[in-house]
Design an enzyme around this catalytic site. Sequence first.
Site, PDB file in Angstrom:
ATOM      1  N   HIS A   1      36.346  44.258  41.179  1.00 14.43           N
ATOM      2  CA  HIS A   1      36.528  43.841  39.781  1.00 14.43           C
ATOM      3  C   HIS A   1      37.782  44.449  39.169  1.00 14.43           C
ATOM      4  CE1 HIS A   1      32.458  42.534  40.270  1.00 14.43           C
ATOM      5  NE2 HIS A   1      31.991  43.752  40.340  1.00 14.43           N
TER       6      HIS A   1
ATOM      7  N   HIS B   1      30.204  38.553  40.600  1.00 15.01           N
ATOM      8  CA  HIS B   1      30.016  38.948  41.993  1.00 15.01           C
ATOM      9  C   HIS B   1      30.057  37.782  42.935  1.00 15.01           C
ATOM     10  CE1 HIS B   1      28.223  42.131  39.565  1.00 15.01           C
ATOM     11  NE2 HIS B   1      28.786  42.910  40.458  1.00 15.01           N
TER      12      HIS B   1
ATOM     13  N   SER C   1      33.116  47.508  43.922  1.00  9.19           N
ATOM     14  CA  SER C   1      34.549  47.243  43.902  1.00  9.19           C
ATOM     15  C   SER C   1      34.762  45.736  43.874  1.00  9.19           C
ATOM     16  CB  SER C   1      35.210  47.841  45.140  1.00  9.19           C
ATOM     17  OG  SER C   1      35.146  49.245  45.083  1.00  9.19           O
TER      18      SER C   1
END
Lengths: 357, 211
Positions: free
Chosen positions: A57, A219, A55
């Site tokens: 993005h 990330h 999660s």
Amino acid sequence: MKKLINTPESFVKESLEGMAAAHPDMIKIHLDPNFVYRADAPVQGKVAIISGGGSGHEPMHVGFVGMGMLDAACPGEVFTSPTPDQMLEAAKVVQGGAGVLYIVKNYSGDVMNFEMAADLARTEGIQVANILIDDDVAVKDSLYTQGRRGVGTTVLAEKICGAAAERGYDLKKVADLCRRVNINGRSMGMALTSCIVPAKGTPTFDLAEDEMEIGIGIHGEPGRERMKLKPADEITEMLALSIIEDPAYTRIVREWDDEKGEWVDVELVDPPFQPGDKVLAFVNSMGGTPVAELYVVYRKLAEICEKKGLQIVRSLVGAYITSLEMQGCSITLLKMDDEMLELWDAPVKTPGLRWGV
Amino acid sequence: MVTRDQIVAWLKTVAQVLEENKDYLTQLDAAIGDADHGINMDRGFKKVMSQLPGVEDKDIGSILKTTGMALISSVGGAGGPLYGTLFMRAGMAVDGKYELTDEDLAALLQAAVDGVVQRGRAQLGDKTMVDALTPATEAFKQAIGEGADTIEALRRAVDAAEQGMKDTIPMLAKKGRASYLGERSIGHQDPGATSSYLILKALLDVISQPQ
Ligand SMILES: Nc1ncnc2c1ncn2[C@@H]1O[C@H](COP(=O)(O)OP(=O)(O)O)[C@@H](O)[C@H]1O
Ligand SMILES: [Mg+2]
């Protein structure tokens, strides 16, 4: 840390619940294991397209579930790959008898979890193909690394393959198309600021007021190079030229061979861009950069493409594949053919992307 | 000889150690990864703890396989499939046993490492958990070959894992997220090699305690 959350632990779940409440006409959610799926699933006779990843993005992937795109998306914890049980359960719920395509971004965690899920799904009699997206030109070689990361092209592959499945392509045809989109797409990103993973509470890396990080992933991981901040035009030029001048890229990926009944190594080559190519130009916000700045980038990108003889036939500008609140952007260029173009224009109705309906 | 109760105690100790080292492992991962390794492992072993009561009276194989499944379904990332596979294979190697001889333990370690290598395809020197696990397994097998007792053999294995973990510092990462950093991965200790060392060290600590 300042965030609009209740607790770090409940963040992913509460966000999913909010999505389901906001878009009951398009999606439903399943909790424990977590996945988002099409409200009208399963669509009988259609290849089911499933993706997933950490999660953070959003809108990718959960926001791309709906008619003409994904049948299901499996969200992991923030920036952490989801687990095989999510992917397997999602496949069982949305498959309509024509098989499942897992679209997987090339991160070791995602790749291994989706491979385990595919193995499990096959033991349940579901036909599965895994196609990797690895389009980040910031990663130079594939011999000594995990290979290129999956970034912006993922969004475009999900849209194009989703349209193809909607039109009744069979699993092999959708998988071939997905592979083709991947080898024709290239991306690169940069960050002006880091981002804060809720469970950690502090920025993943520190960037001084006058610094930027070039060649980042999605990330919050540091990029390839840190340098002094430059004007938007110069940044755009750096990213765009890295993409346009990237030579042919060769790597070996692992795909499932249905006839042999085993995972096999497949060599794939990305052809370099050529003058005269038609491209889709995608300028993406990492989450914290306003749209107006993206257009400053797009302006320069269009100028560079023209100079290099690339004809932009479609564009996408906005926040589609993000890194929480990170400021920065990524550029993706995808070489389009007529079939991809037609599928790009086909109707889509998802929380994050919607046209033609 | 290692008993079923010692294996159960080991898993509980691992859960405790990983909780204590959650921030440390996450910090290591922030330097060359994505700042989640400690969080992932802590979440995984909390899940293991929640399932352990249901299986702790079973054989060691079942306990380790349950551990593996719990990790696969809760850790995510690279650590999930890798540690999940490690414990699954370890369990399969000692199916049905209630205590482990040194040979059983050697087989368990070898199967566990082989599973990790098969799943992740990392080689020695790629700056991953394999750099701690492989030398540890080799050291254990060599020690029992030389007639060392279980505790002594495990001590040498843990020393080898610690050395392997430290040896990852100057390495250039070739697998996992850290590989994306290229040269910038040099100078940092690999988080996965560190968690592997901690897990093995926990086994030594439990076995060394008088029963
Ligand atoms: N292919 C691989 N083989 C063996 N170990 C790996 C591989 N890829 C990553 N690792 C290990 O996983 C660790 C990172 O785990 P974690 O942070 O939980 O996953 P992720 O990198 O997906 O966030 C690394 O430090 C490394 O030791
Ligand atoms: Mg990590």
